[in-house]
Motif scaffolding. Structure first.
Motif, short mmCIF file in Angstrom:
data_model
loop_
_atom_site.label_atom_id
_atom_site.label_comp_id
_atom_site.label_asym_id
_atom_site.label_seq_id
_atom_site.Cartn_x
_atom_site.Cartn_y
_atom_site.Cartn_z
N ASN A 225 12.40 5.35 -8.30
CA ASN A 225 13.83 5.11 -8.52
C ASN A 225 14.09 3.62 -8.45
N TRP A 226 14.96 3.12 -9.33
CA TRP A 226 15.31 1.71 -9.41
C TRP A 226 16.83 1.61 -9.39
N SER A 227 17.36 0.73 -8.57
CA SER A 227 18.81 0.51 -8.55
C SER A 227 19.08 -0.97 -8.31
N THR A 228 20.23 -1.44 -8.76
CA THR A 228 20.62 -2.82 -8.53
C THR A 228 22.05 -2.88 -8.00
N THR A 229 22.31 -3.90 -7.18
CA THR A 229 23.66 -4.20 -6.71
C THR A 229 23.85 -5.70 -6.82
N SER A 230 25.06 -6.11 -7.17
CA SER A 230 25.36 -7.53 -7.32
C SER A 230 26.52 -7.94 -6.43
N SER A 231 26.45 -9.19 -5.97
CA SER A 231 27.52 -9.78 -5.18
C SER A 231 27.55 -11.27 -5.47
N GLY A 232 28.59 -11.73 -6.14
CA GLY A 232 28.67 -13.14 -6.49
C GLY A 232 27.54 -13.54 -7.44
N THR A 233 26.77 -14.55 -7.06
CA THR A 233 25.67 -15.02 -7.90
C THR A 233 24.32 -14.48 -7.44
N SER A 234 24.33 -13.39 -6.67
CA SER A 234 23.11 -12.79 -6.15
C SER A 234 23.03 -11.32 -6.56
N THR A 235 21.83 -10.88 -6.92
CA THR A 235 21.59 -9.49 -7.27
C THR A 235 20.37 -8.98 -6.51
N THR A 236 20.46 -7.74 -6.02
CA THR A 236 19.35 -7.09 -5.33
C THR A 236 18.87 -5.92 -6.17
N GLY A 237 17.56 -5.85 -6.39
CA GLY A 237 16.95 -4.71 -7.05
C GLY A 237 16.13 -3.95 -6.02
N SER A 238 16.30 -2.64 -5.97
CA SER A 238 15.60 -1.82 -4.97
C SER A 238 14.76 -0.74 -5.64
N VAL A 239 13.54 -0.57 -5.11
CA VAL A 239 12.61 0.43 -5.60
C VAL A 239 12.34 1.43 -4.48
N SER A 240 12.31 2.69 -4.84
CA SER A 240 11.92 3.75 -3.91
C SER A 240 10.98 4.68 -4.69
N TRP A 241 9.86 5.02 -4.07
CA TRP A 241 8.85 5.84 -4.75
C TRP A 241 8.07 6.65 -3.73
N THR A 242 7.93 7.92 -3.99
CA THR A 242 7.08 8.79 -3.18
C THR A 242 5.95 9.25 -4.08
N PRO A 243 4.79 8.63 -3.98
CA PRO A 243 3.68 8.98 -4.88
C PRO A 243 3.09 10.35 -4.57
N THR A 244 2.58 10.97 -5.61
CA THR A 244 1.87 12.23 -5.46
C THR A 244 0.38 11.93 -5.34
N SER A 245 -0.40 12.94 -5.01
CA SER A 245 -1.84 12.73 -4.83
C SER A 245 -2.51 12.30 -6.13
N THR A 246 -1.96 12.65 -7.28
CA THR A 246 -2.55 12.23 -8.56
C THR A 246 -2.20 10.80 -8.92
N ILE B 54 0.84 -1.19 0.00
CA ILE B 54 0.00 0.00 0.00
C ILE B 54 0.88 1.24 0.00
N ALA B 55 0.59 2.13 -0.95
CA ALA B 55 1.32 3.40 -1.03
C ALA B 55 0.39 4.54 -0.61
N ASN B 56 0.92 5.49 0.13
CA ASN B 56 0.18 6.65 0.59
C ASN B 56 0.79 7.92 0.02
N ASN B 57 -0.05 8.90 -0.25
CA ASN B 57 0.39 10.18 -0.79
C ASN B 57 1.51 10.79 0.06
N ALA B 58 2.59 11.18 -0.60
CA ALA B 58 3.73 11.87 0.01
C ALA B 58 4.53 11.04 1.00
N ASN B 59 4.25 9.75 1.12
CA ASN B 59 5.03 8.86 1.98
C ASN B 59 5.88 7.94 1.11
N THR B 60 7.17 7.89 1.37
CA THR B 60 8.08 7.08 0.56
C THR B 60 7.85 5.59 0.80
N LEU B 61 7.73 4.88 -0.28
CA LEU B 61 7.57 3.43 -0.29
C LEU B 61 8.87 2.83 -0.82
#
Length: 88
Positions: free
Chosen positions: A65-86, A31-38
């Motif tokens: 925002n999307w970013s990835t980091t890798s270590s050996g045979t493992s990769t992490t993908g991270s999402v960060s989003w601050t939705p607007t009221s629209t 669940i995403a809320n207006n102006a709160n970073t998810l």
């Protein structure tokens, strides 16, 4: 407003990689809320030594925002989003 995305693994060589977080085959609601970073991350690992895992995104909402980091045979993908009221 609903935002959906899909996580998929595909073996190019050897055994297929699998998601360790969230669990393979799991379905989650966030669940995403207006102006709160998810923020959340996905982790994918390949059981074959020497193979690398690449995670890409498709269909994330504008302003996220999307970013990835890798270590050996493992990769992490991270999402960060601050939705607007629209976007909610």
């Amino acid at each position: 407003m609903g935002v959906e995305f899909l996580l998929q693994t595909k073996a190019l060589i050897g055994n297929a990689p699998s998601f360790t977080s969230p669990a393979q085959g799991a379905s989650y609601g966030i669940i995403a809320n207006n102006a709160n970073t998810l923020s959340f991350s996905v982790i994918c690992s390949d059981p074959d030594a020497g193979n690398t895992v690449s995670i890409t995104q498709l269909g994330l909402p504008p302003g996220s925002n999307w970013s990835t980091t890798s270590s050996g045979t493992s990769t992490t993908g991270s999402v960060s989003w601050t939705p607007t009221s629209t976007q909610i």
